[in-house]
Design a protein around this motif. Structure first.
Motif, PDB file in Angstrom:
ATOM      1  N   VAL A 239       0.840  -1.203   0.000  1.00  0.00           N
ATOM      2  CA  VAL A 239       0.000   0.000   0.000  1.00  0.00           C
ATOM      3  C   VAL A 239       0.871   1.248   0.000  1.00  0.00           C
ATOM      4  N   LYS A 243       1.549   4.209  -3.488  1.00  0.00           N
ATOM      5  CA  LYS A 243       1.442   5.668  -3.475  1.00  0.00           C
ATOM      6  C   LYS A 243       2.789   6.352  -3.619  1.00  0.00           C
ATOM      7  N   ILE A 270      -4.073  -5.047  -0.844  1.00  0.00           N
ATOM      8  CA  ILE A 270      -4.908  -3.951  -1.357  1.00  0.00           C
ATOM      9  C   ILE A 270      -6.348  -4.096  -0.887  1.00  0.00           C
ATOM     10  N   GLY A 272      -9.570  -3.965   1.011  1.00  0.00           N
ATOM     11  CA  GLY A 272      -9.915  -3.024   2.062  1.00  0.00           C
ATOM     12  C   GLY A 272      -9.560  -1.592   1.707  1.00  0.00           C
ATOM     13  N   SER A 273      -8.755  -1.409   0.683  1.00  0.00           N
ATOM     14  CA  SER A 273      -8.368  -0.061   0.243  1.00  0.00           C
ATOM     15  C   SER A 273      -8.602   0.115  -1.254  1.00  0.00           C
ATOM     16  N   ALA A 276      -9.590   3.786  -2.414  1.00  0.00           N
ATOM     17  CA  ALA A 276      -8.473   4.734  -2.298  1.00  0.00           C
ATOM     18  C   ALA A 276      -7.406   4.463  -3.352  1.00  0.00           C
ATOM     19  N   VAL A 277      -7.151   3.188  -3.632  1.00  0.00           N
ATOM     20  CA  VAL A 277      -6.148   2.841  -4.643  1.00  0.00           C
ATOM     21  C   VAL A 277      -6.624   3.251  -6.030  1.00  0.00           C
ATOM     22  N   ASN A 280      -6.219   6.974  -6.688  1.00  0.00           N
ATOM     23  CA  ASN A 280      -4.871   7.507  -6.559  1.00  0.00           C
ATOM     24  C   ASN A 280      -4.187   7.597  -7.920  1.00  0.00           C
TER      25      ASN A 280
END
Length: 450
Positions: A239, A243, A270, A272-273, A276-277, A280
């Motif tokens: 994670v 980024k 990844i 659970g995210s 957001a991923v 990004n």
């Protein structure tokens, strides 16, 4: 200009962009010049045309046919035996006789007389008057002069172009040096085992460095069986690496080099995210690589389920980065995921067709083999001819209208005739519109294609 004083001036030389400085030496003081300078011989009789010697470029010096005398009075013709004598200082002189060192006393004659001496100083046959030219142009033997000769004529006068060329060459030299250093560090030995051993335990640290991430990417390509061990050192940092501006390239390379099962640990971190991923700047690339290379992995399906059920799909379609993920879903995702994305677009197709990101997604839905036949027919039925005429006059909607009118299924559903007969009553209105005229031009080109 007073005859008893020296005169100075500048001329623009024809062969170079640099100016040429000339000055007149008062009569009777040529012998008093403080330094000897070798000059070139050039003479002609009064009334005859000037001849340029072979050692001088054409246009280097052209004497005037008549020089104005003091206070604008014309000069008297000179004797036939008198000769014009320009004195060209060579580059080696480097202005050894500056104008400030020449005395100002004496009287300057307003005709070019006498013969050219071999030296400007201490010569017994010095003339009563002479003119010396000093060129400030670069020497023909200098690298800068030779480099200018290799450029086109239109670029020789541009200083900004020369600066751009220097910056470009410096960047190319730096790129070659970096590539050489990279190759040297990665392959100092033929077998490469020592280099891979040096990477062990430092993969995550190197992945965060601009130069180190290239080493790790190259190692992932050439490691063979060691690829799994190298990629495993990224475990626990996925994670964060997604980024990171440098480490995200290492994760992408790991996905492309690992097997479908070997990249499972990346998907697990990844989960659970997903939202957001996907939103990004760098994370959307990771999501797209997973869909391209690991779409058959069930864990990737769970990741897409999380994305489509947690987030608003319409918002994802319009997002600057997430719309790339939706596009990858339409191209490589499962049928159930494609259906969710297509139905979201069909629900408000006219609004989405005018958006710069979602208009391309609608075109993807209509691409053969992307979505199911049912979703494509639903998209055709959602766009009537009046809607297409409206979209044809918008910046992004005209591309959707073109895609629809190129599809024969649209004519079959609405019972319309060919495009030319269909659009004829509305052609004048489209031609008067900026985007409408572009739409007609694009359609005309597509109809000409076989």
């Amino acid at each position: 200009m007073v005859p008893s004083q020296q005169s100075f001036g500048y001329e623009q030389e024809e062969s170079t962009p640099m100016p040429v400085m000339w000055y007149m030496v008062p009569a009777g003081q040529v012998q008093q010049m403080p330094c000897p300078v070798q000059v070139q011989r050039l003479s002609f009789a009064a009334g005859a045309s000037a001849t340029t010697p072979s050692c001088m470029p054409q246009g280097w010096w052209q004497p005037p046919r008549q020089m104005p005398g003091p206070q604008g009075l014309p000069l008297l013709p000179v004797q036939a035996a008198q000769h014009v004598q320009p004195m060209l200082l060579p580059q080696s002189a480097q202005m050894a006789c500056p104008a400030s060192d020449v005395p100002l006393e004496g009287q300057c004659t307003w005709s070019y007389t006498g013969t050219v001496p071999e030296q400007c100083c201490d010569h017994p046959r010095a003339s009563a008057g002479s003119v010396a030219e000093v060129s400030t142009a670069p020497s023909e033997a200098s690298p800068r002069f030779q480099e200018a000769d290799n450029l086109p004529t239109s670029m020789k006068m541009s200083a900004s172009t020369a600066r751009r060329l220097r910056r470009k060459r410096a960047a190319e030299r730096k790129a070659r040096a970096d590539a050489a250093d990279l190759t040297k560090e990665l392959h100092p030995h033929p077998d490469g085992k020592e280099e891979l051993a040096q990477l062990r335990g430092h993969v995550w640290e190197l992945s965060q460095d601009k130069k180190g991430c290239r080493l790790v990417q190259k190692a992932l390509e050439t490691a063979g069986r060691e690829t799994v061990a190298i990629a495993a050192e990224l475990s626990g940092h996925i994670v964060e690496a997604i980024k990171h501006p440098e480490a995200n390239y290492v994760v992408q390379k790991a996905i492309t080099q690992l097997s479908v099962a070997g990249s499972g640990f990346i998907v697990e971190e990844i989960l659970g995210s997903a939202v957001a991923v996907a939103k990004n700047r760098m994370g959307c690339r990771i999501f797209c690589r997973l869909l391209e290379f690991c779409s058959t992995n069930p864990k990737v399906g769970y990741l897409v389920d999380e994305l489509l059920h947690v987030a608003d799909v319409a918002e994802l379609c319009c997002h600057s980065f997430a719309h790339h993920v939706i596009q990858s879903i339409l191209e490589h995702g499962e049928e159930r995921h494609k259906h969710v994305a297509a139905q979201t677009l069909i629900a408000d197709v006219v609004r989405f067709a005018q958006h710069k990101n979602t208009s391309y997604l609608i075109e993807k839905v209509m691409t053969l083999g992307t979505c199911s036949e049912q979703d494509q027919v639903a998209m055709v039925c959602a766009l009537e001819f009046k809607c297409l005429l409206f979209l044809a006059k918008t910046q992004y909607g005209r591309h959707v209208a073109k895609t629809m009118l190129q599809d024969p299924r649209w004519y079959a559903v609405w019972g319309a005739k060919n495009f030319e007969r269909l659009i004829f009553p509305f052609r004048a209105g489209l031609e008067s519109d900026r985007f409408g005229s572009l739409f007609l031009k694009d359609m005309a080109e597509s109809l000409r294609e076989p």
